[in-house]
Design an enzyme around this catalytic site. Structure first.
Site, PDB file in Angstrom:
ATOM      1  N   ILE A  26       0.844  -1.205   0.000  1.00 37.12           N
ATOM      2  CA  ILE A  26       0.000   0.000   0.000  1.00 37.12           C
ATOM      3  C   ILE A  26       0.874   1.248   0.000  1.00 37.12           C
ATOM      4  O   ILE A  26       0.598   2.221  -0.722  1.00 37.12           O
ATOM      5  CB  ILE A  26      -0.944  -0.005   1.212  1.00 37.12           C
ATOM      6  CG1 ILE A  26      -1.916  -1.186   1.136  1.00 37.12           C
ATOM      7  CG2 ILE A  26      -1.729   1.307   1.285  1.00 37.12           C
ATOM      8  CD1 ILE A  26      -2.823  -1.330   2.354  1.00 37.12           C
ATOM      9  N   TYR A 163      -1.903  -9.758  17.328  1.00 32.92           N
ATOM     10  CA  TYR A 163      -1.849  -8.704  16.302  1.00 32.92           C
ATOM     11  C   TYR A 163      -3.009  -7.732  16.480  1.00 32.92           C
ATOM     12  O   TYR A 163      -2.822  -6.508  16.453  1.00 32.92           O
ATOM     13  CB  TYR A 163      -1.886  -9.336  14.911  1.00 32.92           C
ATOM     14  CG  TYR A 163      -1.942  -8.340  13.775  1.00 32.92           C
ATOM     15  CD1 TYR A 163      -0.909  -7.421  13.586  1.00 32.92           C
ATOM     16  CD2 TYR A 163      -3.016  -8.317  12.899  1.00 32.92           C
ATOM     17  CE1 TYR A 163      -0.951  -6.507  12.551  1.00 32.92           C
ATOM     18  CE2 TYR A 163      -3.062  -7.401  11.854  1.00 32.92           C
ATOM     19  CZ  TYR A 163      -2.032  -6.498  11.691  1.00 32.92           C
ATOM     20  OH  TYR A 163      -2.088  -5.582  10.668  1.00 32.92           O
TER      21      TYR A 163
END
Length: 345
Positions: A26, A163
């Site tokens: 990205i 996470y």
């Protein structure tokens, strides 16, 4: 539109951006878009998951600078933040495979790295956009998830939820710095971004399917294949990021960025095979074989992007067929490079 600034001598400058993780998937697309608008860009990346080839276009640009380093290096981050006007913090340990295999490293990079960036942004009064994730919502498989939907997590002993917790810590840090110190921060939560330059190495399903399909290999479907997901083209993600960067009123807010075009993983595999005109078959693989014992997943993950749309007028311009066509084309390019071998010296 870019953010021109007029100096005392009457010359107009653009904002200089620091993009952490800018050599990643990205990040590199955002860097290209910012440079195309005339914005100077500095990228900080340790190349642990990012790739220099992702920045091949940017490196030809006179307004671009690359710094090989880590967001854990506080003096370096402070120096770079002080020399830039705006910060986009994308650096993170990402991908289910990486998180399951290296949970401690992932947790440390995601929490300490973000804290380092936030502290520097506060110290130098720089606005910062912080990338978060749909993993925030954990096992919440209810209807389209809004920014205020509940987080539902499993046991802390399950690596995957470390996470989610790390990214929640990132968001909490940004919010507390905003409340107590006035930090100008915006949080974005990505839902399954796909497109050119995305590596299949860290568990991303569409790049993996696309490469298997162009090779004529079986497409490995983890679990039942009935789990529902949505996939958004990286160019639409970048458009959303730019729309938020251009609006100071986005500071202090959190936004989902994703598609609402829902599909099961089994149907996705069939669509990839069709897009690639492949003879590949499907192969079911238990989660335990792919990720080890105790792995947990969610049946459905669909974003509600009403807030982003109302705030910016953003709309996705590409559908799932476009996403898959680009993924297959990217896989074919990589296969051609492998066949051709390295260029002669």
């Amino acid at each position: 539109m870019p953010h021109p600034q007029t100096r005392s001598d009457g010359v107009t400058d653009h904002s200089k951006f620091l993009v952490t993780g800018g050599a990643g998937f990205i990040g590199s697309h955002l860097v290209d878009a910012l440079l195309a608008r005339g914005e100077p860009v500095v990228v900080l990346d340790d190349l642990s998951t990012g790739r220099m080839e992702n920045l091949s276009r940017a490196r030809r640009h006179g307004r671009f600078r690359f710094v090989h380093g880590s967001v854990l290096d506080a003096p370096l981050v402070d120096e770079l933040v002080s020399g830039c006007d705006r910060i986009v913090h994308l650096a993170a340990a990402v991908g289910v495979k990486l998180i399951v295999e290296q949970p401690l490293k992932s947790f440390t990079v995601n929490t300490k790295g973000t804290e380092t960036v936030i502290e520097a942004a506060h110290r130098h009064s720089r606005p910062v956009l912080i990338a978060s994730t749909s993993e925030i919502y954990g096992k919440n498989s209810s209807g389209p998830l809004t920014e205020t939907s509940d987080r539902i997590l499993g046991s802390p002993s399950v690596s995957r939820w470390s996470y989610s917790t790390a990214k929640a810590v990132d968001e909490i840090l940004a919010e507390l710095y905003r409340r107590e110190y006035g930090l100008n921060s915006t949080i974005v939560r990505f839902f399954n971004t796909v497109g050119p330059r995305q590596s299949p190495a860290y568990g991303m399903v569409i790049p993996r399917f696309a490469r298997q399909a162009v090779r004529g290999e079986p497409l490995t479907v983890y679990g039942t294949g009935q789990q529902q997901r949505c996939f958004l083209h990286v160019n639409d993600v970048v458009a959303a990021l730019l729309s938020l960067i251009d609006r100071p009123e986005s500071q202090g807010e959190t936004f989902n960025i994703g598609s609402d075009e829902e599909i099961s993983i089994l149907d996705l595999a069939a669509r990839v095979i069709g897009s690639a005109k492949s003879t590949s078959t499907l192969q079911r693989v238990p989660y335990s074989a792919a990720y080890g014992p105790g792995f947990e997943d969610m049946e459905r993950r669909v974003p509600d992007t009403t807030k982003l749309r109302a705030f910016t007028g953003w709309r996705p311009q590409r559908n799932l067929d476009d996403v898959l066509a680009d993924a297959v084309a990217d896989a074919r390019r990589e296969e051609r490079m492998v066949v051709a071998g390295p260029c002669p010296a």
